[in-house]
Design a protein around this motif. Sequence first.
Motif, short mmCIF file in Angstrom:
data_model
loop_
_atom_site.label_atom_id
_atom_site.label_comp_id
_atom_site.label_asym_id
_atom_site.label_seq_id
_atom_site.Cartn_x
_atom_site.Cartn_y
_atom_site.Cartn_z
N THR A 158 -13.49 7.68 8.13
CA THR A 158 -12.79 8.34 7.07
C THR A 158 -11.93 7.74 6.22
OG1 THR A 158 -11.91 10.11 8.39
CG2 THR A 158 -14.14 10.68 7.63
N ASP A 159 -10.86 7.34 7.03
CA ASP A 159 -9.79 6.69 6.48
C ASP A 159 -10.06 5.64 5.32
OD1 ASP A 159 -8.41 8.00 8.34
OD2 ASP A 159 -7.85 6.40 9.60
N TYR A 160 -11.21 4.99 5.65
CA TYR A 160 -11.58 3.99 4.76
C TYR A 160 -12.77 4.40 3.70
CZ TYR A 160 -9.51 1.47 8.42
OH TYR A 160 -8.42 0.80 9.48
N LEU A 161 -12.91 5.82 3.74
CA LEU A 161 -13.98 6.05 2.75
C LEU A 161 -13.44 7.23 1.91
CD1 LEU A 161 -16.71 7.03 5.29
CD2 LEU A 161 -16.78 5.21 3.42
N MET A 162 -11.93 7.25 1.66
CA MET A 162 -11.23 8.30 0.64
C MET A 162 -11.65 7.89 -0.61
SD MET A 162 -10.06 10.27 2.90
CE MET A 162 -8.65 11.23 2.75
N PRO A 163 -11.88 8.89 -1.55
CA PRO A 163 -12.33 8.55 -2.83
C PRO A 163 -11.04 7.84 -3.73
CG PRO A 163 -12.31 10.98 -2.20
CD PRO A 163 -12.02 10.40 -0.99
N ARG A 164 -10.01 8.36 -3.17
CA ARG A 164 -8.67 7.98 -4.01
C ARG A 164 -7.96 6.84 -3.26
NH1 ARG A 164 -7.16 10.63 -8.57
NH2 ARG A 164 -4.84 10.55 -8.03
N ALA A 165 -7.32 6.10 -3.58
CA ALA A 165 -6.48 4.88 -2.98
C ALA A 165 -5.23 5.20 -2.34
CB ALA A 165 -6.13 3.91 -4.01
N PRO A 166 -4.92 4.80 -1.15
CA PRO A 166 -3.70 5.28 -0.55
C PRO A 166 -2.66 5.14 -1.20
CG PRO A 166 -4.86 3.69 0.53
CD PRO A 166 -5.60 3.77 -0.32
N GLY A 167 -1.67 6.27 -1.39
CA GLY A 167 -0.52 6.18 -2.23
C GLY A 167 -0.90 6.79 -3.74
N ALA A 168 -2.08 6.75 -3.86
CA ALA A 168 -2.48 7.61 -5.36
C ALA A 168 -1.72 9.18 -4.98
CB ALA A 168 -3.71 7.52 -5.79
N PRO A 169 -1.28 9.61 -6.20
CA PRO A 169 -0.96 11.08 -6.32
C PRO A 169 -1.95 11.91 -5.84
CG PRO A 169 -0.30 9.76 -8.25
CD PRO A 169 -1.01 9.16 -7.62
N LEU A 170 -1.63 12.86 -5.05
CA LEU A 170 -2.66 13.85 -4.40
C LEU A 170 -3.33 14.66 -5.58
CD1 LEU A 170 -4.07 14.56 -1.57
CD2 LEU A 170 -2.12 16.11 -1.35
N ASP A 171 -4.65 14.46 -5.73
CA ASP A 171 -5.20 15.35 -6.82
C ASP A 171 -6.12 16.40 -6.12
OD1 ASP A 171 -6.57 16.30 -8.84
OD2 ASP A 171 -7.13 14.55 -9.83
N THR A 172 -5.98 17.39 -6.13
CA THR A 172 -6.97 18.38 -5.49
C THR A 172 -8.16 18.54 -5.93
OG1 THR A 172 -5.51 20.02 -6.45
CG2 THR A 172 -5.37 19.63 -4.14
N THR A 173 -8.34 18.05 -7.32
CA THR A 173 -9.44 18.44 -7.96
C THR A 173 -10.63 17.06 -7.45
OG1 THR A 173 -8.81 17.02 -9.85
CG2 THR A 173 -8.61 19.48 -9.97
N THR A 174 -10.06 15.99 -7.03
CA THR A 174 -10.87 14.82 -6.60
C THR A 174 -10.92 14.74 -5.10
OG1 THR A 174 -9.15 13.31 -6.92
CG2 THR A 174 -10.40 13.70 -8.96
N THR A 175 -10.17 15.13 -4.19
CA THR A 175 -10.08 14.86 -2.94
C THR A 175 -11.38 15.76 -2.41
OG1 THR A 175 -8.55 16.70 -2.73
CG2 THR A 175 -7.80 14.71 -2.52
N GLY A 176 -12.50 15.49 -2.60
CA GLY A 176 -13.75 16.07 -2.11
C GLY A 176 -14.15 15.33 -0.72
N PRO A 177 -15.37 15.42 -0.32
CA PRO A 177 -15.73 14.73 0.77
C PRO A 177 -15.80 13.13 0.72
CG PRO A 177 -17.65 15.43 -0.55
CD PRO A 177 -16.43 16.00 -1.26
#
Length: 196
Positions: free
Chosen positions: A127-146
């Motif tokens: 899952t570390d390598y499947l995150m929809p957003r890049a590491p260090g990108a501001p956390l956006d709770t609307t796009t942090t899905g599966p």
Amino acid sequence: MTRPLPTDRITPAELPGRIWQELQRATVDRHHEWRTPVLASVDADGLPQARTVVLRRADAEARTLTCFTDARSPKCADLQARPRAALVFWSQRLGWQLRITADARVATDGPAVQAAWERVRPSAAATDYLMPRAPGAPLDTTTTGPAGERHHLAIVQLEVRAIDWLELHRDGHRRGRWDGGPAQGGEPAGWVWLTP
Ligand SMILES: Cc1cc2nc3c(=O)[nH]c(=O)nc-3n(C[C@H](O)[C@H](O)[C@H](O)COP(=O)(O)O)c2cc1C
């Protein structure tokens, strides 16, 4: 004046082999203190950036060390633009610090990356390598899905150029440096002994 080395301590002749043996052990032993070195790179402003990584592979013959990262992470772009890196390892058990300088090569696709991904895919680390957003990108709770479908695993291969070994010991500290040079005065090839 040089003190004679206590006989229960590793000899200079044994040292290069032992260092690589410990590095290899660290890739398979979760409890080895060298499993999580600090990797330093240089950013676009010329500033050092250091972070902990997991040591995935150590090849004594090729003199390479390997770690995995997210291809979108800042360290990846930094190492691609300025492919010089340093790794620092400390082991309390051994009393050994290693400071390694290396040339870095980053692979973001190709058969080696695919093979590494096939090994990581069944593990929790996938899952570390499947995150929809890049590491260090501001956390956006609307796009942090599966987790996404596409992996972002990259291989960072570090070609070792120099090793600075420091041993802390109650009978006297020792320090040596390997830089790939020719053998001198009966010492292991490329090694010189330094004042700790
Ligand atoms: C114990 C530990 C192990 C880590 N292993 C890795 C790793 O193998 N690869 C990686 O990219 N980040 C790893 N990280 C996270 C990095 O330290 C870092 O926070 C992240 O990669 C972002 O770094 P960057 O912004 O400099 O690219 C690890 C962190 C810790 C605490």
